[in-house]
Design a protein around this motif. Structure first.
Motif, PDB file in Angstrom:
ATOM      1  N   GLU A 124      37.678  16.130  40.562  1.00  0.00           N
ATOM      2  CA  GLU A 124      38.941  15.426  40.667  1.00  0.00           C
ATOM      3  C   GLU A 124      38.955  14.464  41.844  1.00  0.00           C
ATOM      4  OE1 GLU A 124      38.398  18.619  41.138  1.00  0.00           O
ATOM      5  OE2 GLU A 124      39.277  19.328  43.017  1.00  0.00           O
ATOM      6  N   HIS A 156      42.228  19.211  32.743  1.00  0.00           N
ATOM      7  CA  HIS A 156      42.073  19.926  34.024  1.00  0.00           C
ATOM      8  C   HIS A 156      41.894  18.932  35.172  1.00  0.00           C
ATOM      9  CE1 HIS A 156      40.627  23.327  36.603  1.00  0.00           C
ATOM     10  NE2 HIS A 156      40.066  22.311  37.244  1.00  0.00           N
ATOM     11  N   GLU A 157      40.923  18.042  35.024  1.00  0.00           N
ATOM     12  CA  GLU A 157      40.641  17.124  36.139  1.00  0.00           C
ATOM     13  C   GLU A 157      41.799  16.157  36.344  1.00  0.00           C
ATOM     14  OE1 GLU A 157      38.371  18.059  37.949  1.00  0.00           O
ATOM     15  OE2 GLU A 157      37.285  19.338  36.549  1.00  0.00           O
ATOM     16  N   HIS A 170      44.659  17.696  38.299  1.00  0.00           N
ATOM     17  CA  HIS A 170      44.332  17.779  39.724  1.00  0.00           C
ATOM     18  C   HIS A 170      44.886  16.598  40.526  1.00  0.00           C
ATOM     19  CE1 HIS A 170      41.945  21.248  40.623  1.00  0.00           C
ATOM     20  NE2 HIS A 170      40.932  20.952  39.849  1.00  0.00           N
ATOM     21  N   GLU A 177      42.928  25.603  41.737  1.00  0.00           N
ATOM     22  CA  GLU A 177      42.057  25.645  40.560  1.00  0.00           C
ATOM     23  C   GLU A 177      42.651  26.471  39.418  1.00  0.00           C
ATOM     24  OE1 GLU A 177      39.810  23.741  39.957  1.00  0.00           O
ATOM     25  OE2 GLU A 177      39.205  22.963  41.901  1.00  0.00           O
ATOM     26  N   TYR A 197      39.431  30.821  39.398  1.00  0.00           N
ATOM     27  CA  TYR A 197      39.832  30.036  38.221  1.00  0.00           C
ATOM     28  C   TYR A 197      40.435  30.975  37.170  1.00  0.00           C
ATOM     29  CZ  TYR A 197      37.008  25.918  39.550  1.00  0.00           C
ATOM     30  OH  TYR A 197      36.483  24.826  40.173  1.00  0.00           O
TER      31      TYR A 197
HETATM   32 ZN   LIG Z   1      39.323  22.027  39.145  1.00  0.00          ZN
END
Ligand SMILES: [Zn+2]
Length: 594
Positions: free
Chosen positions: A255, A284-285, A288, A318, A388
């Motif tokens: 990210e 996900h990224e 971020h 995360e 995570y």
């Molecule tokens: Zn991540």
């Protein structure tokens, strides 16, 4: 290019840093087959010290491991007015230069770039991808200094993708306001393809480097839906423009403030079920950029590039991001609620099979990421959890707890919005107590019990107590009850059957099987994975088995009593006769009827 920074009114000029150095980098790649990025670092500075220290970061934010980027540096050289200056290294990542009165120097060096991951560099005759933390040195104590980067692509048709803004009127030149921004902006230089889309008036683009079975227009439309769902949570974007850099090899993502580097299998865009893995990675990224790049935990920015930056909050940075990645996919319609819940049930089963859940808390797992999560070994299953995986589960449980406690008026979305407004917007980072307080504010009650048991502690999670108010029950089954088992994790490679890890509490663990043992024979017959499965299927718990193993280079027999497989599988089922309250909490969460 090297214009001096004007001193703002009220700013003191007394320190040596009052006038920042002017720093311009040039990155060239004339011989890509050597994998050497050629860097020139031009420093002009009225306050040039007699000894200038140039430093290479030892890590890059987002990937919590000391990577020692300085090990890739070679051919270091420094000149002033064309004349050599003397220099020497004073530690692993610092080059000390005797500047001899010069106010204008040029350091040059090569960076070996032959490792394609999202946190390292690769240069070959197909492309260049690099992270600036692993490529560009900084002058000691000058992390606030602005700089420019000029890129000389290998061939004219190679284009440049980066999150840094262009310097007007200067070809291939980009500007960074300070080192946190510079080191946060990877470069991809190649003959990539790109597709643009707009969400809420903001430009976004996806850069694809390499061929593959992707459909650019479809991917752009789908990623736009995910971006739009994230927008709905915060009501604004923190960037002017966002770039997804996709390399079609390897795996993973990193990210950045206004970009992300993704790596994904070039043929992984079909069928639809695999394509969703790409969308999950992108989600996900992308999320971020809100959670970790702007809503920042205590130690994560501004950064110390020479040491570990410790935080107990990776379970939110995360785990929370992973929770939202999947939730965004659900909200955007890429997952049904059943698909979503099945995946969560599997994640819960995986956590419950990890003995390390009773050893390490989420906060401790975050804190020790530097020495544990990024350095896993055969014992990790017994003494660690993933911040995570458990972080995603606990953030989900926190969301459901807030929804229940507030009668459906608040959710984790409100916590995220609160952190955005109260911390990011006010230029503050948040710590463990702040996150708990934000959650309690939304829940309208103390959550100390929740946090002390599931975040700071290692208590077994009472799933049903949290899922019941939302109208769900978690059902556990023992699908293999009564079958004989050993309990070790095995790997078969080239006909060799080897123990990879031995979870605590299994017959293998209790009776002396070691990770690394190679199983040669089972009761005197040649061993294989298939043979072992068949053997265990024919036996019952309590039976004995003679395993012939190589331990290091010595052959020996181990007599083992088989245990009973108690592996649990979980599924979600609706509670019997759900109340209207349960139905409505479920509907709010999953955007569907119970
Ligand atoms: Zn991540």
């Amino acid at each position: 290019m090297y214009k001096e920074q004007p001193v703002k009114a009220g700013q003191k000029e007394s320190s040596a840093q009052a006038i920042a150095p002017e720093i311009g980098y040039t990155v060239s790649m004339p011989k890509p087959w050597t994998h050497l990025l050629e860097v020139q670092m031009h420093v002009r500075w009225n306050q040039m010290p007699a000894q200038l220290e140039l430093k290479m970061p030892v890590w890059t934010p987002g990937s919590y491991l000391i990577r020692e980027y300085a090990r890739n540096v070679q051919d270091f050289d420094v000149k002033a007015g064309g004349k050599d200056l003397t220099w020497h290294k004073i530690n692993k990542n610092t080059w000390q230069i005797d500047t001899a009165g010069a106010k204008d120097i040029v350091a040059s060096y090569g960076v070996y770039a032959n490792e394609l991951t999202v946190r390292t560099n690769e240069l070959n005759d197909e492309h260049a991808f690099w992270n600036n933390a692993g490529t560009l040195m900084f002058p000691k104590d000058q992390l606030k200094a602005p700089s420019t980067v000029t890129v000389n692509p290998y061939i004219p048709k190679w284009k440049i993708a980066t999150g840094l803004p262009k310097v007007a009127g200067q070809a291939n030149t980009f500007r960074a306001a300070n080192y946190d921004i510079l080191y946060d902006s990877p470069f991809e230089v190649s003959d990539f393809k790109e597709v643009d889309f707009t969400v809420e008036g903001k430009p976004h683009r996806i850069v694809f480097s390499g061929d593959g079975n992707y459909d650019m227009q479809k991917t752009a439309a789908d990623v736009a839906k995910i971006v739009d769902e994230a927008y709905k949570i915060f009501g604004e974007f923190g960037y002017d423009k966002y770039t997804f850099i996709v390399n079609l090899r390897g795996g993973g993502g990193l990210e950045h403030l206004n970009s992300t580097a993704l790596q994904y299998d070039r043929f992984g865009f079909k069928p639809e079920s695999r394509y969703k893995n790409f969308l999950a990675l992108a989600a996900h990224e992308y999320f971020h950029n809100f959670n970790v790049k702007r809503i920042r935990p205590d130690a994560l920015g501004p950064f110390d590039y020479e040491n570990e930056n410790y935080t107990r909050m990776l379970w939110v940075a995360e785990g929370g991001t992973e929770y939202y990645a999947n939730l965004l996919l659900r909200r955007a319609g890429f997952l049904t609620d059943k698909e979503y819940l099945d995946e969560k049930a599997n994640a819960i089963a995986a956590l419950q099979r990890t003995p390390g859940r009773l050893e390490t808390s989420l906060e401790d797992a975050s804190f020790d990421a530097w020495i544990k999560y990024y350095r896993q070994d055969e014992n990790s299953v017994n003494n660690q959890i993933s911040y995570y995986d458990k972080g995603e589960i606990v953030n989900m449980l926190l969301d459901l707890t807030i929804r229940e406690s507030s009668g459906g008026k608040k959710s984790l979305d409100d916590v995220m919005r609160y952190l955005w407004t109260e911390y990011f917007k006010k230029g503050r980072n948040y710590g463990p107590q702040d996150y708990q307080k934000a959650a309690e504010l939304m829940a309208g009650r103390s959550l100390d019990n929740f946090f002390s048991k599931y975040v700071r502690g290692v208590a077994e999670i009472d799933y049903n107590a949290i899922f019941n108010p939302i109208g769900l029950a978690i059902k556990s089954e023992e699908p293999d009850a009564g079958t004989a088992y050993i309990g070790a994790n095995l790997v078969e490679d080239n006909g060799r059957l080897t123990i990879r890890s031995v979870p605590a509490g299994t017959p293998a663990y209790d009776q002396g099987i070691n990770a690394g043992d190679q199983i040669v024979a089972i009761d005197g017959y040649r061993a294989s994975q298939a043979r072992l499965q068949q053997y265990l299927g024919d036996r019952k718990p309590g039976d004995k088995v003679r395993l012939t193993i190589f331990r290091t280079d010595r052959l020996r027999d181990i007599e083992l009593t088989l245990g009973s497989n108690t592996r649990q599988a979980f599924t979600f089922v609706p509670v019997a006769n759900p109340t209207e309250q349960q139905r409505s909490l479920y509907r709010e969460w999953m955007k569907n009827d119970l």
